[in-house]
Design a protein around this motif. Sequence first.
Motif, short mmCIF file in Angstrom:
data_model
loop_
_atom_site.label_atom_id
_atom_site.label_comp_id
_atom_site.label_asym_id
_atom_site.label_seq_id
_atom_site.Cartn_x
_atom_site.Cartn_y
_atom_site.Cartn_z
N THR A 260 50.74 31.57 41.61
CA THR A 260 49.93 32.92 41.31
C THR A 260 50.09 33.18 39.75
O THR A 260 51.30 32.84 39.47
CB THR A 260 50.34 34.06 42.12
OG1 THR A 260 49.84 35.21 41.66
CG2 THR A 260 51.99 34.19 42.10
N GLY A 263 48.06 38.03 37.90
CA GLY A 263 46.96 38.71 37.23
C GLY A 263 46.81 38.54 35.64
O GLY A 263 46.04 39.05 34.99
N LYS A 264 47.48 37.48 35.17
CA LYS A 264 47.21 36.99 33.77
C LYS A 264 46.07 36.20 33.51
O LYS A 264 45.62 36.03 32.38
CB LYS A 264 48.38 36.30 33.11
CG LYS A 264 49.83 36.85 33.46
CD LYS A 264 49.98 38.12 32.83
CE LYS A 264 51.30 38.88 32.90
NZ LYS A 264 51.23 40.04 32.18
N LYS A 266 41.87 35.65 35.44
CA LYS A 266 40.91 35.77 36.52
C LYS A 266 40.38 34.43 37.03
O LYS A 266 39.45 33.86 36.56
CB LYS A 266 39.77 36.52 35.95
CG LYS A 266 38.50 36.96 36.82
CD LYS A 266 37.51 37.73 36.05
CE LYS A 266 36.58 38.41 37.16
NZ LYS A 266 35.37 38.97 36.57
N ASP A 304 42.93 34.65 42.43
CA ASP A 304 44.10 35.02 41.79
C ASP A 304 43.63 35.93 40.51
O ASP A 304 43.00 35.25 39.60
CB ASP A 304 44.82 34.07 41.35
CG ASP A 304 46.43 34.59 41.26
OD1 ASP A 304 47.11 34.71 41.86
OD2 ASP A 304 46.57 35.22 40.01
N MET A 305 43.41 37.21 40.54
CA MET A 305 42.92 37.94 39.49
C MET A 305 43.61 39.50 39.31
O MET A 305 43.91 39.95 40.27
CB MET A 305 41.53 38.25 39.48
CG MET A 305 41.03 38.66 40.97
SD MET A 305 39.30 38.95 40.90
CE MET A 305 38.56 37.29 40.78
N PRO A 306 43.40 40.01 38.14
CA PRO A 306 43.72 41.24 38.11
C PRO A 306 42.90 42.29 38.69
O PRO A 306 41.49 42.15 38.70
CB PRO A 306 43.91 41.62 36.45
CG PRO A 306 42.80 40.70 35.94
CD PRO A 306 42.85 39.33 36.76
N THR A 309 43.55 45.97 34.73
CA THR A 309 44.23 45.08 33.50
C THR A 309 44.96 46.20 32.68
O THR A 309 46.07 45.79 31.80
CB THR A 309 43.26 44.95 32.56
OG1 THR A 309 42.10 45.81 32.26
CG2 THR A 309 42.32 43.68 33.17
N SER A 313 48.21 45.59 38.08
CA SER A 313 48.14 45.24 39.46
C SER A 313 47.07 43.95 39.46
O SER A 313 46.14 43.95 38.55
CB SER A 313 47.50 46.58 40.03
OG SER A 313 46.47 46.91 39.48
N ALA A 314 47.59 43.34 40.67
CA ALA A 314 46.66 42.09 40.86
C ALA A 314 46.70 41.67 42.37
O ALA A 314 47.59 42.26 43.01
CB ALA A 314 47.45 40.91 39.93
N SER A 316 46.34 38.16 45.06
CA SER A 316 46.23 36.69 45.13
C SER A 316 46.12 36.34 46.36
O SER A 316 46.69 36.96 47.27
CB SER A 316 47.43 36.15 44.81
OG SER A 316 47.46 34.68 44.82
#
Length: 458
Positions: A260, A263-264, A266, A304-306, A309, A313-314, A316
């Motif tokens: 994962t 969230g860094k 997209k 796996d994404m925010p 931003t 929070s994110a 996965s």
Amino acid sequence: MKKVLSLILLSSSVAWAQVKPSDDNTRSDLRYNLNESGSHYVKATFTNQAWFRFNENNPGTTVTGDPKTNTFDIGLRRTRMQLFGQITDRIFFYTQFGMNNFNKVSAFPAYNTTGTPSNRKVAAFFHDALGEYEVQRKGTNFIRFGGGLTIMNGLSRFSQPSIGSIMTLDVPVFAQATVDQTDQFSRKLAVYSRGQIGKINYRVAVADPFPLETSGSVPPAINQNAAFSQRKNHKQFDALLVYNIFDTEDNTTPGYMTGTYLGKRKVFNIEAGIITQKNATWRREATDTLYSNMNLWSVAAYLDMPLNTQTGSAVSAYMGYFGTDYGKGYLRYNGIMNPATGTAQPIAGVGGTHGNAYPMFGTGSVIYSQAGYKFKDGLLGSQGTLMPYASLQYADYERLRDGMSVYNVGVNWLIKGHTGKMSLNYENRPVYRNSSNANELEANGRRGAFTLQYQISI
């Protein structure tokens, strides 16, 4: 003299520290730049995963001969050091050294029930050692060729996981299909090519599997069920295609795929992979020895994404379907860092059923899914944030009368991302016994395990 010494220490510190954030988090790299731009460099990493675990043992379990209903053990799931770097614009090297599954009984051979001395100080080895040459690059597109000892293979994302960035406590090990049978902890001697062409990431490889006899355990006697063969060995062919709908992923190290990104990035991928090998397994039918090809394939989606931003929070998630054809009747028990050494209640037709083992690998099919939610950054102030998760593996194997399900629920305390984190996990697994059909197993209850992991990754 003191001034000269201070200058040397300062320049050495600057050269190695050269704090430069990686692509995927804000941790500082142990990195030495070979040119002013930093495009040529050598980098070192270290990861240690310590486990503290309470396990409900399978029926009949013994530890060095003593019956044990449950166990508490302390172990090192993984301890690894990496050294790799971009030497020129085209030349890259990668090495990894370390050990796995080290607890108080890790040096006790599974076939040794007499207490014959063994050596606990032989656990570390080279996992990877390879060189790579880039033949073409244009923007984010590239084509590379390499070879050596590598985890590069074709089946799936989790067949070549980046262990420092795992979201769940552990990876789905069934996806490392031949682990410690015809490979070296999922690594094989291979030649390969990998690349990024537009939205498509590819990797293809030809591997030279190790003989089963070098696995460190006594090979099973040939019988009616498929097992890895000791004759007529062939090369193995691997291919994996990944379609990147949004961002492309990190492609620095060969093979390894991130668990994962917290969230860094997209990322939303669709993937398909295959491993095939001629005459990989054998079995006995009457007086004939029959050989079977190993054909493994998978299709999966990874997200796996925010979500926000601003807060960090994110989410996965992963869902995959695996077709696993090892040959008629293939079934293999495995227990991760097994805390036990034997059993007083063996199950006919399979081995290694003690401790926390379950039928992890088999001919049939598997569905695997996992999902996690990362709370906002700073949820716990200066002590980081939390990321709860859950996973499910459901297998329909030929020799199991009842489908097999293993589920995990847990939470990561991300003190500093993956650099420093603690994970509390509960796993629940099935227990089996022989059924009225002598070659078939039926469900016989369930067992669980609580594990606390402390990970340091630099």
